[in-house]
Design an enzyme around this catalytic site. Sequence first.
Site, PDB file in Angstrom:
ATOM      1  N   LYS A 158     -10.317  -4.461  10.865  1.00  0.00           N
ATOM      2  CA  LYS A 158      -9.699  -5.023  11.169  1.00  0.00           C
ATOM      3  C   LYS A 158     -10.075  -6.034  12.119  1.00  0.00           C
ATOM      4  O   LYS A 158      -8.769  -6.964  12.583  1.00  0.00           O
ATOM      5  CB  LYS A 158      -9.048  -3.537  12.193  1.00  0.00           C
ATOM      6  N   PRO A 165      -2.238   0.802  15.624  1.00  0.00           N
ATOM      7  CA  PRO A 165      -2.644   2.417  16.372  1.00  0.00           C
ATOM      8  C   PRO A 165      -3.861   2.258  16.524  1.00  0.00           C
ATOM      9  O   PRO A 165      -4.948   2.390  16.031  1.00  0.00           O
ATOM     10  CB  PRO A 165      -1.904   2.990  14.336  1.00  0.00           C
ATOM     11  N   GLY A 211       0.886  -1.398   0.152  1.00  0.00           N
ATOM     12  CA  GLY A 211       0.183  -0.048  -0.262  1.00  0.00           C
ATOM     13  C   GLY A 211       0.837   1.284  -0.357  1.00  0.00           C
ATOM     14  O   GLY A 211       0.545   1.890   1.206  1.00  0.00           O
TER      15      GLY A 211
HETATM   16  P1  NAP Z   1      -4.435   5.490   3.440  1.00  0.00           P
HETATM   17  O1  NAP Z   1      -4.290   6.367   2.722  1.00  0.00           O
HETATM   18  O2  NAP Z   1      -5.788   5.079   3.274  1.00  0.00           O
HETATM   19  O3  NAP Z   1      -4.181   3.614   3.044  1.00  0.00           O
HETATM   20  C1  NAP Z   1      -4.605   2.905   3.354  1.00  0.00           C
HETATM   21  C2  NAP Z   1      -3.658   1.796   1.668  1.00  0.00           C
HETATM   22  O4  NAP Z   1      -4.131   0.976   1.556  1.00  0.00           O
HETATM   23  C3  NAP Z   1      -3.322   2.531   0.735  1.00  0.00           C
HETATM   24  O5  NAP Z   1      -2.637   2.754  -0.425  1.00  0.00           O
HETATM   25  C4  NAP Z   1      -4.815   1.976  -1.085  1.00  0.00           C
HETATM   26  O6  NAP Z   1      -4.492   2.258  -1.956  1.00  0.00           O
HETATM   27  C5  NAP Z   1      -5.206   0.538   0.086  1.00  0.00           C
HETATM   28  N1  NAP Z   1      -5.761  -0.133  -0.394  1.00  0.00           N
HETATM   29  C6  NAP Z   1      -6.628   0.031   0.345  1.00  0.00           C
HETATM   30  N2  NAP Z   1      -7.792  -0.895  -0.494  1.00  0.00           N
HETATM   31  C7  NAP Z   1      -6.414  -1.500  -0.936  1.00  0.00           C
HETATM   32  C8  NAP Z   1      -6.884  -3.119  -2.440  1.00  0.00           C
HETATM   33  N3  NAP Z   1      -8.061  -3.882  -2.624  1.00  0.00           N
HETATM   34  N4  NAP Z   1      -5.484  -3.266  -2.870  1.00  0.00           N
HETATM   35  C9  NAP Z   1      -5.012  -2.416  -2.376  1.00  0.00           C
HETATM   36  N5  NAP Z   1      -4.239  -1.486  -1.486  1.00  0.00           N
HETATM   37  C10 NAP Z   1      -5.501  -1.376  -1.327  1.00  0.00           C
HETATM   38  O7  NAP Z   1      -5.219   4.883   4.711  1.00  0.00           O
HETATM   39  P2  NAP Z   1      -3.455   5.072   6.305  1.00  0.00           P
HETATM   40  O8  NAP Z   1      -3.715   5.447   7.126  1.00  0.00           O
HETATM   41  O9  NAP Z   1      -2.128   4.824   5.967  1.00  0.00           O
HETATM   42  O10 NAP Z   1      -3.679   3.246   6.958  1.00  0.00           O
HETATM   43  C11 NAP Z   1      -2.732   2.283   6.468  1.00  0.00           C
HETATM   44  C12 NAP Z   1      -3.278   1.414   7.469  1.00  0.00           C
HETATM   45  O11 NAP Z   1      -3.493   1.519   8.985  1.00  0.00           O
HETATM   46  C13 NAP Z   1      -4.163   0.083   7.418  1.00  0.00           C
HETATM   47  O12 NAP Z   1      -3.772  -1.001   7.637  1.00  0.00           O
HETATM   48  C14 NAP Z   1      -5.377   0.622   8.233  1.00  0.00           C
HETATM   49  O13 NAP Z   1      -6.263   0.143   8.505  1.00  0.00           O
HETATM   50  C15 NAP Z   1      -3.928   1.022   9.836  1.00  0.00           C
HETATM   51  N6  NAP Z   1      -4.060   2.054  10.412  1.00  0.00           N
HETATM   52  C16 NAP Z   1      -4.971   3.145  10.591  1.00  0.00           C
HETATM   53  C17 NAP Z   1      -5.462   4.534  11.716  1.00  0.00           C
HETATM   54  C18 NAP Z   1      -5.218   5.766  11.155  1.00  0.00           C
HETATM   55  O14 NAP Z   1      -6.044   6.572  11.626  1.00  0.00           O
HETATM   56  N7  NAP Z   1      -5.311   6.611   9.334  1.00  0.00           N
HETATM   57  C19 NAP Z   1      -5.325   3.910  12.650  1.00  0.00           C
HETATM   58  C20 NAP Z   1      -4.961   2.412  12.957  1.00  0.00           C
HETATM   59  C21 NAP Z   1      -4.099   1.379  11.458  1.00  0.00           C
HETATM   60  P3  NAP Z   1      -5.345   3.247  -2.546  1.00  0.00           P
HETATM   61  O15 NAP Z   1      -4.392   4.365  -2.340  1.00  0.00           O
HETATM   62  O16 NAP Z   1      -5.323   2.486  -4.143  1.00  0.00           O
HETATM   63  O17 NAP Z   1      -6.498   3.069  -1.972  1.00  0.00           O
END
Ligand code: NAP
Length: 342
Positions: free
Chosen positions: A161, A186, A13
């Site tokens: 999750k 997180p 990602g």
């Molecule tokens: P983000 O910017 O939305 O990143 C999500 C990533 O997942 C993007 O690169 C997206 O690609 C990719 N993705 C989604 N669906 C996909 C699919 N079907 N196939 C391949 N790639 C896919 O969010 P983030 O905040 O960086 O989150 C990263 C991780 O941290 C996630 O696992 C999230 O659950 C976890 N997390 C985030 C938070 C928060 O508050 N932000 C808190 C706890 C945990 P596209 O750009 O192509 O959509």
Amino acid sequence: MPVAPKTPVLVTGGSGYIAGFLIRQLLADGWTVHTTVRSLAREAAVRRLLAVDDTRLKFFAADLMHDAGWAEAAAGCSHVAHLASPLPAGVPKHADELIVPARDGALRVLRAARDAGVRRFVMTSSVAAIAYGRGRGEHHFTEADWTPDDARGATPYIRSKAIAERAARDWVAREGGGIEFCSINPSVVLGPVWSRDYSASVVIVKKLLQGALPALPDIGFGVVDVRDVADLHLRALVAPNMVGERFIASGPFMKLRDIAAVLKRELGDDARRVPTRGVPDAVVRLAALFNPLARAVVSELGAVRHQDASHAKAVLGWVPRPVDESIVDAARSLLALGIVKR
Ligand code: NAP
């Protein structure tokens, strides 16, 4: 920090918010990085955003919903940081829109990693897998806690999750072939945003600044900085003795009114539209009858979830910054990029 291995790390990602910070830090520390995007058509844009024109960064096309591409992305890697997972700002029509890619995608990446001989796999889970489903009142959570798969009122994202982390751990125990697995969990990730393609977690700061919420429901969440979450991933990739561990990555629990107060205090006129009044729980419950976003927060009304990050601090030497800085940096970057108009 220990010297980076000569073998590459796969960060899934690469277009994501946290992944961007992690990839930049890994490259700075001397790692070779493989990363995935759903389509290679995005490679140039993501490279531009990361501001790295480094030959040690290689892109692969892979979608969580399909097998294609994961073996190639993992080939030759000794480490994986699995961050890709859907994190939408809204609530999908059907929970499986999030659960299936989160769970099946994690298993696809795990399988590819094991088959490629990857030694260590760090999965980005969430406090969503730990701290939900308990209802009103004050609760204290550690890594020993789990959100039940059928937690009452849990949103599809929260369920995705919890289900994905549990499925990943079950798979590793059954079929992992000795792969060293741990998760980072997180809370809500804030901090500087560097493009219009920011994570859904930053949307709350955007909405507060824009005055999109007329008043503040009695809800809140733990807050943590994106730079500190990336740093914790790095530590988990290289630390000894982390097999099977979970690491909560969270600062203090903050109600929306606490976040609004930080914005008001630090941003002067730029925070003029940030609301300060609360909205009674009964009004949120009424709105929930026809508004899916209000419905998503009803079960959180009046809940205080303290998520204890002392394990990451003790075992991995993690030192997160004060979260007021993360809130203010998110706000200032949204204003600087023109995402929120002054
Ligand atoms: P983000 O910017 O939305 O990143 C999500 C990533 O997942 C993007 O690169 C997206 O690609 C990719 N993705 C989604 N669906 C996909 C699919 N079907 N196939 C391949 N790639 C896919 O969010 P983030 O905040 O960086 O989150 C990263 C991780 O941290 C996630 O696992 C999230 O659950 C976890 N997390 C985030 C938070 C928060 O508050 N932000 C808190 C706890 C945990 P596209 O750009 O192509 O959509």
